[in-house]
Design a protein around this motif. Structure first.
Motif, PDB file in Angstrom:
ATOM      1  N   ARG A  40      80.541 116.497  51.394  1.00 38.19           N
ATOM      2  CA  ARG A  40      80.009 115.836  52.491  1.00 38.19           C
ATOM      3  C   ARG A  40      78.661 116.796  53.011  1.00 38.19           C
ATOM      4  NH1 ARG A  40      84.655 115.485  56.833  1.00 38.19           N
ATOM      5  NH2 ARG A  40      83.190 113.945  57.632  1.00 38.19           N
ATOM      6  N   PRO A  41      77.354 115.839  53.150  1.00 37.98           N
ATOM      7  CA  PRO A  41      76.166 116.685  53.555  1.00 37.98           C
ATOM      8  C   PRO A  41      76.262 116.949  55.199  1.00 37.98           C
ATOM      9  CG  PRO A  41      76.040 114.439  53.342  1.00 37.98           C
ATOM     10  CD  PRO A  41      77.331 114.567  53.124  1.00 37.98           C
ATOM     11  N   PHE A  42      75.734 118.343  55.587  1.00 37.86           N
ATOM     12  CA  PHE A  42      75.750 118.448  56.765  1.00 37.86           C
ATOM     13  C   PHE A  42      74.310 118.329  57.359  1.00 37.86           C
ATOM     14  CE2 PHE A  42      74.254 121.756  59.710  1.00 37.86           C
ATOM     15  CZ  PHE A  42      74.885 121.205  60.986  1.00 37.86           C
ATOM     16  N   HIS A  47      67.846 115.340  58.135  1.00 41.12           N
ATOM     17  CA  HIS A  47      67.071 115.587  57.112  1.00 41.12           C
ATOM     18  C   HIS A  47      66.405 114.471  56.821  1.00 41.12           C
ATOM     19  CE1 HIS A  47      68.003 119.759  55.660  1.00 41.12           C
ATOM     20  NE2 HIS A  47      69.235 119.416  56.254  1.00 41.12           N
ATOM     21  N   LEU A  48      66.978 113.168  56.890  1.00 38.25           N
ATOM     22  CA  LEU A  48      66.491 111.883  56.686  1.00 38.25           C
ATOM     23  C   LEU A  48      65.493 111.655  57.645  1.00 38.25           C
ATOM     24  CD1 LEU A  48      69.657 109.600  55.684  1.00 38.25           C
ATOM     25  CD2 LEU A  48      67.948 110.852  54.040  1.00 38.25           C
ATOM     26  N   ALA A  49      65.748 112.059  58.887  1.00 41.47           N
ATOM     27  CA  ALA A  49      64.621 111.828  59.913  1.00 41.47           C
ATOM     28  C   ALA A  49      63.280 112.644  59.484  1.00 41.47           C
ATOM     29  CB  ALA A  49      65.140 112.198  61.255  1.00 41.47           C
ATOM     30  N   ARG A  50      63.480 113.895  58.983  1.00 43.18           N
ATOM     31  CA  ARG A  50      62.333 114.534  58.927  1.00 43.18           C
ATOM     32  C   ARG A  50      61.766 114.180  57.392  1.00 43.18           C
ATOM     33  NH1 ARG A  50      63.141 121.002  57.442  1.00 43.18           N
ATOM     34  NH2 ARG A  50      64.161 120.177  55.742  1.00 43.18           N
ATOM     35  N   LEU A  51      62.634 113.555  56.443  1.00 43.89           N
ATOM     36  CA  LEU A  51      61.988 112.843  55.324  1.00 43.89           C
ATOM     37  C   LEU A  51      61.190 111.614  55.678  1.00 43.89           C
ATOM     38  CD1 LEU A  51      62.019 112.629  51.928  1.00 43.89           C
ATOM     39  CD2 LEU A  51      64.064 111.124  52.483  1.00 43.89           C
ATOM     40  N   ALA A  52      61.534 110.918  56.629  1.00 39.63           N
ATOM     41  CA  ALA A  52      60.690 109.919  57.276  1.00 39.63           C
ATOM     42  C   ALA A  52      59.452 110.384  57.751  1.00 39.63           C
ATOM     43  CB  ALA A  52      61.624 108.972  58.041  1.00 39.63           C
ATOM     44  N   GLN A 172      68.790 140.294  71.738  1.00 38.13           N
ATOM     45  CA  GLN A 172      68.505 138.897  71.825  1.00 38.13           C
ATOM     46  C   GLN A 172      67.782 138.427  70.513  1.00 38.13           C
ATOM     47  OE1 GLN A 172      68.252 136.105  74.395  1.00 38.13           O
ATOM     48  NE2 GLN A 172      67.601 135.231  72.581  1.00 38.13           N
ATOM     49  N   LEU A 173      68.153 137.118  70.167  1.00 37.74           N
ATOM     50  CA  LEU A 173      67.796 136.437  68.845  1.00 37.74           C
ATOM     51  C   LEU A 173      66.502 135.769  69.125  1.00 37.74           C
ATOM     52  CD1 LEU A 173      68.581 136.060  66.052  1.00 37.74           C
ATOM     53  CD2 LEU A 173      69.878 133.977  66.652  1.00 37.74           C
ATOM     54  N   PHE A 174      65.398 136.111  68.232  1.00 35.99           N
ATOM     55  CA  PHE A 174      64.079 135.393  68.308  1.00 35.99           C
ATOM     56  C   PHE A 174      63.878 134.700  66.785  1.00 35.99           C
ATOM     57  CE2 PHE A 174      64.079 138.820  71.407  1.00 35.99           C
ATOM     58  CZ  PHE A 174      63.586 138.162  72.410  1.00 35.99           C
ATOM     59  N   THR A 175      62.965 133.675  67.050  1.00 34.77           N
ATOM     60  CA  THR A 175      62.318 133.311  65.827  1.00 34.77           C
ATOM     61  C   THR A 175      60.948 132.764  66.071  1.00 34.77           C
ATOM     62  OG1 THR A 175      62.998 131.414  63.803  1.00 34.77           O
ATOM     63  CG2 THR A 175      62.960 130.888  66.360  1.00 34.77           C
ATOM     64  N   PRO A 176      60.194 132.747  64.974  1.00 30.13           N
ATOM     65  CA  PRO A 176      58.783 132.511  65.302  1.00 30.13           C
ATOM     66  C   PRO A 176      58.498 130.983  65.714  1.00 30.13           C
ATOM     67  CG  PRO A 176      58.871 133.539  63.432  1.00 30.13           C
ATOM     68  CD  PRO A 176      60.200 133.331  63.775  1.00 30.13           C
ATOM     69  N   PRO A 177      57.407 130.608  66.636  1.00 28.63           N
ATOM     70  CA  PRO A 177      57.346 129.303  67.273  1.00 28.63           C
ATOM     71  C   PRO A 177      56.829 128.225  66.255  1.00 28.63           C
ATOM     72  CG  PRO A 177      55.512 130.606  68.039  1.00 28.63           C
ATOM     73  CD  PRO A 177      56.619 131.475  67.321  1.00 28.63           C
ATOM     74  N   ILE A 178      57.212 127.046  66.347  1.00 27.90           N
ATOM     75  CA  ILE A 178      56.643 126.061  65.405  1.00 27.90           C
ATOM     76  C   ILE A 178      55.076 125.945  65.668  1.00 27.90           C
ATOM     77  CG2 ILE A 178      56.549 123.281  65.374  1.00 27.90           C
ATOM     78  CD1 ILE A 178      59.056 124.443  64.062  1.00 27.90           C
ATOM     79  N   GLU A 179      54.450 126.386  66.676  1.00 29.38           N
ATOM     80  CA  GLU A 179      53.310 126.259  66.951  1.00 29.38           C
ATOM     81  C   GLU A 179      52.376 127.206  66.076  1.00 29.38           C
ATOM     82  OE1 GLU A 179      55.248 124.419  69.952  1.00 29.38           O
ATOM     83  OE2 GLU A 179      55.195 126.644  69.427  1.00 29.38           O
ATOM     84  N   ASP A 180      53.234 128.012  65.371  1.00 29.85           N
ATOM     85  CA  ASP A 180      52.412 128.947  64.548  1.00 29.85           C
ATOM     86  C   ASP A 180      52.571 128.353  63.038  1.00 29.85           C
ATOM     87  OD1 ASP A 180      51.695 131.055  66.191  1.00 29.85           O
ATOM     88  OD2 ASP A 180      53.035 132.470  65.676  1.00 29.85           O
ATOM     89  N   ARG A 181      52.768 126.990  63.006  1.00 30.87           N
ATOM     90  CA  ARG A 181      52.764 126.165  61.747  1.00 30.87           C
ATOM     91  C   ARG A 181      53.794 126.497  60.886  1.00 30.87           C
ATOM     92  NH1 ARG A 181      46.614 126.920  60.698  1.00 30.87           N
ATOM     93  NH2 ARG A 181      47.089 125.454  58.866  1.00 30.87           N
ATOM     94  N   ILE A 182      54.871 126.582  61.235  1.00 26.16           N
ATOM     95  CA  ILE A 182      56.060 126.706  60.225  1.00 26.16           C
ATOM     96  C   ILE A 182      56.679 125.452  60.015  1.00 26.16           C
ATOM     97  CG2 ILE A 182      56.102 129.301  60.898  1.00 26.16           C
ATOM     98  CD1 ILE A 182      58.716 128.369  62.410  1.00 26.16           C
ATOM     99  N   LEU A 183      57.613 125.280  58.973  1.00 28.37           N
ATOM    100  CA  LEU A 183      58.202 124.101  58.874  1.00 28.37           C
ATOM    101  C   LEU A 183      59.340 124.018  59.817  1.00 28.37           C
ATOM    102  CD1 LEU A 183      58.645 121.906  56.576  1.00 28.37           C
ATOM    103  CD2 LEU A 183      60.634 123.037  55.802  1.00 28.37           C
ATOM    104  N   PRO A 184      59.556 122.770  60.364  1.00 27.77           N
ATOM    105  CA  PRO A 184      60.623 122.411  61.444  1.00 27.77           C
ATOM    106  C   PRO A 184      62.056 122.242  60.777  1.00 27.77           C
ATOM    107  CG  PRO A 184      59.234 120.521  61.141  1.00 27.77           C
ATOM    108  CD  PRO A 184      58.561 121.484  60.206  1.00 27.77           C
ATOM    109  N   SER A 185      62.355 123.578  60.143  1.00 31.53           N
ATOM    110  CA  SER A 185      63.742 123.668  59.785  1.00 31.53           C
ATOM    111  C   SER A 185      65.087 122.934  60.638  1.00 31.53           C
ATOM    112  CB  SER A 185      64.011 125.126  59.310  1.00 31.53           C
ATOM    113  OG  SER A 185      65.375 125.433  58.904  1.00 31.53           O
ATOM    114  N   VAL A 186      65.752 122.156  59.731  1.00 31.93           N
ATOM    115  CA  VAL A 186      66.944 121.673  60.340  1.00 31.93           C
ATOM    116  C   VAL A 186      67.939 122.891  60.816  1.00 31.93           C
ATOM    117  CG1 VAL A 186      68.987 120.436  60.168  1.00 31.93           C
ATOM    118  CG2 VAL A 186      66.895 119.394  59.336  1.00 31.93           C
ATOM    119  N   THR A 187      68.303 123.752  59.981  1.00 32.83           N
ATOM    120  CA  THR A 187      69.022 124.934  60.272  1.00 32.83           C
ATOM    121  C   THR A 187      68.557 125.857  61.240  1.00 32.83           C
ATOM    122  OG1 THR A 187      69.812 124.877  57.941  1.00 32.83           O
ATOM    123  CG2 THR A 187      70.393 127.023  59.122  1.00 32.83           C
TER     124      THR A 187
END
Length: 257
Positions: A40-42, A47-52, A172-187
């Motif tokens: 079963r895919p999580f 993922h299909l929305a990102r593919l589209a 505190q947990l951090f992650t780089p922002p999408i504005e830095d032109r990274i892939l919009p990862s589902v995870t």
């Protein structure tokens, strides 16, 4: 490995596409990779929305009805396996689906930084043109690291070669922002939602204050980091990393039941 090419299912090693397909000749196409849990895919809808979105950005035709039908057929044929589902759409009009075993990775990794400049015209698109990412991984491994951490020429930390990047400061947990032109990862988005990660610009100097760090992706889930270049992290895995992984697993279980 089991594969489907335009609905024809068989052993992956027997699957064929024309050598004139520009997906092969020019790396022109879209893809997704997601984890299978007992077949079963999580996060399939995401993922299909990102593919589209990628197909729209590439001006690539997407037959959603045919893809959905072929996907259901392949998953039924594969059965209740734990593995990786790949979806590849090429400029030549091929719909390629295959199920493969989970890759072997160390439980705790060491990453080396590699200078990398994102390609602005394909921002946010998950294309099959992955030569730069794969080269970054090879360069890091040549230096004795397990994986690569992509850093701009100006010193901004972006993401792993095929994963999102997270770090911990003052609990505190951090992650780089999408504005830095990274892939919009589902995870990545799932971890923001369930583990309370905050988007913040990250530099190599920022990381000197990091207590923990990890890579995250659909296939690897959460992979703790013990070192970034010569920087040794205090805990691998630390309590925030363990909490994030537990929260992600709960999200997976909640969706798949």
């Amino acid at each position: 490995m089991l594969a489907s090419v335009d609905g024809e299912i068989g052993p992956a090693e027997h699957a064929r596409i024309p050598i004139t397909d520009e997906g092969l000749l020019r790396g022109d196409g879209a893809f997704e990779g997601l984890r299978l849990y007992s077949g079963r895919p999580f996060g399939l809808d995401d993922h299909l929305a990102r593919l589209a979105h990628t197909c729209a950005g590439l001006r690539l035709d997407l037959d959603e009805r045919a893809l959905a039908h072929e996907l259901a057929q392949l998953l039924e044929a594969a059965g209740p396996v734990d593995g990786v589902l790949r979806i590849v759409l090429t400029r030549g009009g091929r719909r390629i689906l295959f199920v493969e075993p989970l890759p072997r990775r160390p439980r705790i990794a060491r990453v080396g930084t590699v200078r990398y400049a994102p390609n602005r015209i394909t921002d946010g698109l998950k294309t099959i043109s992955y030569a730069a990412n794969d080269l970054a991984l090879r360069l890091a491994r040549e230096q004795g690291f397990d994986d690569a951490l992509l850093v701009t020429p100006h010193g901004r930390v972006l993401e792993g070669a095929t994963s999102a990047f997270f770090w911990v400061r003052d609990g505190q947990l951090f992650t780089p922002p999408i504005e830095d032109r990274i892939l919009p990862s589902v995870t990545r988005q799932t971890l923001i939602d369930v583990a309370g990660a905050v988007e913040e610009v990250c530099t190599l100097d920022t990381l000197h204050g990091a207590e923990e760090a990890f890579l995250a992706s659909s296939v690897r889930e959460v992979q703790p980091l013990a070192a970034i270049d010569e920087l040794q992290l205090k805990a691998a895995p630390g309590p925030v990393t363990l909490h994030a992984h537990a929260a992600l697993r709960q999200a997976i279980e909640a969706e798949l039941g």
